[in-house]
Design a protein around this motif. Sequence first.
Motif, PDB file in Angstrom:
ATOM      1  N   LEU A   8       0.817  -1.211   0.000  1.00 69.05           N
ATOM      2  CA  LEU A   8       0.000   0.000   0.000  1.00 69.05           C
ATOM      3  C   LEU A   8       0.848   1.257   0.000  1.00 69.05           C
ATOM      4  CD1 LEU A   8      -2.599  -1.050   2.704  1.00 69.05           C
ATOM      5  CD2 LEU A   8      -2.856  -1.176   0.232  1.00 69.05           C
ATOM      6  N   THR A   9       0.213   2.355  -0.395  1.00 67.91           N
ATOM      7  CA  THR A   9       0.845   3.663  -0.294  1.00 67.91           C
ATOM      8  C   THR A   9       0.771   4.129   1.166  1.00 67.91           C
ATOM      9  OG1 THR A   9      -1.199   4.879  -0.695  1.00 67.91           O
ATOM     10  CG2 THR A   9       0.108   4.273  -2.642  1.00 67.91           C
ATOM     11  N   LYS A  10       1.569   5.131   1.493  1.00 67.76           N
ATOM     12  CA  LYS A  10       1.509   5.689   2.847  1.00 67.76           C
ATOM     13  C   LYS A  10       0.149   6.308   3.110  1.00 67.76           C
ATOM     14  CE  LYS A  10       6.404   6.573   3.555  1.00 67.76           C
ATOM     15  NZ  LYS A  10       7.450   7.578   3.744  1.00 67.76           N
ATOM     16  N   THR A  11      -0.418   6.946   2.101  1.00 65.51           N
ATOM     17  CA  THR A  11      -1.746   7.541   2.266  1.00 65.51           C
ATOM     18  C   THR A  11      -2.779   6.472   2.590  1.00 65.51           C
ATOM     19  OG1 THR A  11      -1.207   9.345   0.757  1.00 65.51           O
ATOM     20  CG2 THR A  11      -3.551   8.892   1.122  1.00 65.51           C
ATOM     21  N   ALA A  12      -2.750   5.364   1.859  1.00 67.01           N
ATOM     22  CA  ALA A  12      -3.695   4.271   2.115  1.00 67.01           C
ATOM     23  C   ALA A  12      -3.487   3.701   3.515  1.00 67.01           C
ATOM     24  CB  ALA A  12      -3.544   3.184   1.061  1.00 67.01           C
ATOM     25  N   ARG A  13      -2.232   3.554   3.927  1.00 68.35           N
ATOM     26  CA  ARG A  13      -1.956   3.062   5.286  1.00 68.35           C
ATOM     27  C   ARG A  13      -2.582   3.986   6.323  1.00 68.35           C
ATOM     28  NH1 ARG A  13       3.555   4.399   7.404  1.00 68.35           N
ATOM     29  NH2 ARG A  13       2.398   6.318   7.484  1.00 68.35           N
ATOM     30  N   ALA A  49      -3.510   6.131 -12.217  1.00 68.18           N
ATOM     31  CA  ALA A  49      -2.632   6.849 -11.304  1.00 68.18           C
ATOM     32  C   ALA A  49      -1.352   6.052 -11.139  1.00 68.18           C
ATOM     33  CB  ALA A  49      -3.307   7.040  -9.950  1.00 68.18           C
ATOM     34  N   LYS A  50      -0.284   6.748 -10.895  1.00 68.76           N
ATOM     35  CA  LYS A  50       0.989   6.094 -10.577  1.00 68.76           C
ATOM     36  C   LYS A  50       1.043   5.967  -9.063  1.00 68.76           C
ATOM     37  CE  LYS A  50       5.610   5.417 -11.517  1.00 68.76           C
ATOM     38  NZ  LYS A  50       5.808   4.017 -11.298  1.00 68.76           N
ATOM     39  N   LEU A  51       0.886   4.768  -8.568  1.00 70.42           N
ATOM     40  CA  LEU A  51       0.894   4.533  -7.130  1.00 70.42           C
ATOM     41  C   LEU A  51       2.318   4.288  -6.644  1.00 70.42           C
ATOM     42  CD1 LEU A  51      -2.162   2.120  -6.869  1.00 70.42           C
ATOM     43  CD2 LEU A  51      -2.106   4.546  -6.302  1.00 70.42           C
ATOM     44  N   ARG A  97      -4.703  -2.967  -7.921  1.00 73.05           N
ATOM     45  CA  ARG A  97      -4.124  -1.956  -7.029  1.00 73.05           C
ATOM     46  C   ARG A  97      -4.913  -0.643  -7.086  1.00 73.05           C
ATOM     47  NH1 ARG A  97       0.473  -4.754  -8.659  1.00 73.05           N
ATOM     48  NH2 ARG A  97       0.821  -3.467 -10.497  1.00 73.05           N
ATOM     49  N   LEU A  98      -5.321  -0.242  -8.290  1.00 73.87           N
ATOM     50  CA  LEU A  98      -6.098   0.996  -8.416  1.00 73.87           C
ATOM     51  C   LEU A  98      -7.446   0.877  -7.700  1.00 73.87           C
ATOM     52  CD1 LEU A  98      -5.366   1.901 -12.144  1.00 73.87           C
ATOM     53  CD2 LEU A  98      -4.488   3.079 -10.107  1.00 73.87           C
ATOM     54  N   HIS A  99      -8.112  -0.265  -7.872  1.00 73.57           N
ATOM     55  CA  HIS A  99      -9.396  -0.476  -7.187  1.00 73.57           C
ATOM     56  C   HIS A  99      -9.212  -0.502  -5.677  1.00 73.57           C
ATOM     57  CE1 HIS A  99     -12.572  -0.974 -10.142  1.00 73.57           C
ATOM     58  NE2 HIS A  99     -11.731  -1.629 -10.916  1.00 73.57           N
ATOM     59  N   LEU A 100      -8.192  -1.190  -5.210  1.00 77.82           N
ATOM     60  CA  LEU A 100      -7.949  -1.281  -3.770  1.00 77.82           C
ATOM     61  C   LEU A 100      -7.744   0.107  -3.170  1.00 77.82           C
ATOM     62  CD1 LEU A 100      -7.393  -2.806  -1.153  1.00 77.82           C
ATOM     63  CD2 LEU A 100      -5.031  -3.131  -1.947  1.00 77.82           C
TER      64      LEU A 100
END
Length: 124
Positions: A8-13, A49-51, A97-100
């Motif tokens: 995950l990204t930091k934002t998602a975390r 998006a570039k995650l 990943r984009l959906h998640l």
Amino acid sequence: MSVEHVKLTKTARDQLITLKRRTGITQWNVLCRWALCRSLAEPAPPPQAKLVLDSNVEMTWRVFAGPLGDELWALVRWRCHVDGVDLDEESMANQFRLHLHRGIGYLVGDSRVRDLGGLASLVG
């Protein structure tokens, strides 16, 4: 299936930490499954998006999906088909990943998700 590890990204975390506090659900994987399903239910495809998968939250597909691995991957595949996305493994993994990540954002931004009951209300 090409998704062996879910990162995950930091934002998602940070958003998941908020959701854990609101709902009392302590497992990342359970919240992530909710998020994936929430995004898949949205009629529009997720924006490209570039995650940057830069958080310390990582789990195997088996942990993420639990006993629903085949079913969840089939839903991602079906959604890619509906959205006209190539059904090669890389494209499907990217869409996953984009959906998640979109789903996590939707859950944390939904004013109904103030507690576990609010999360459950999304089903109906």
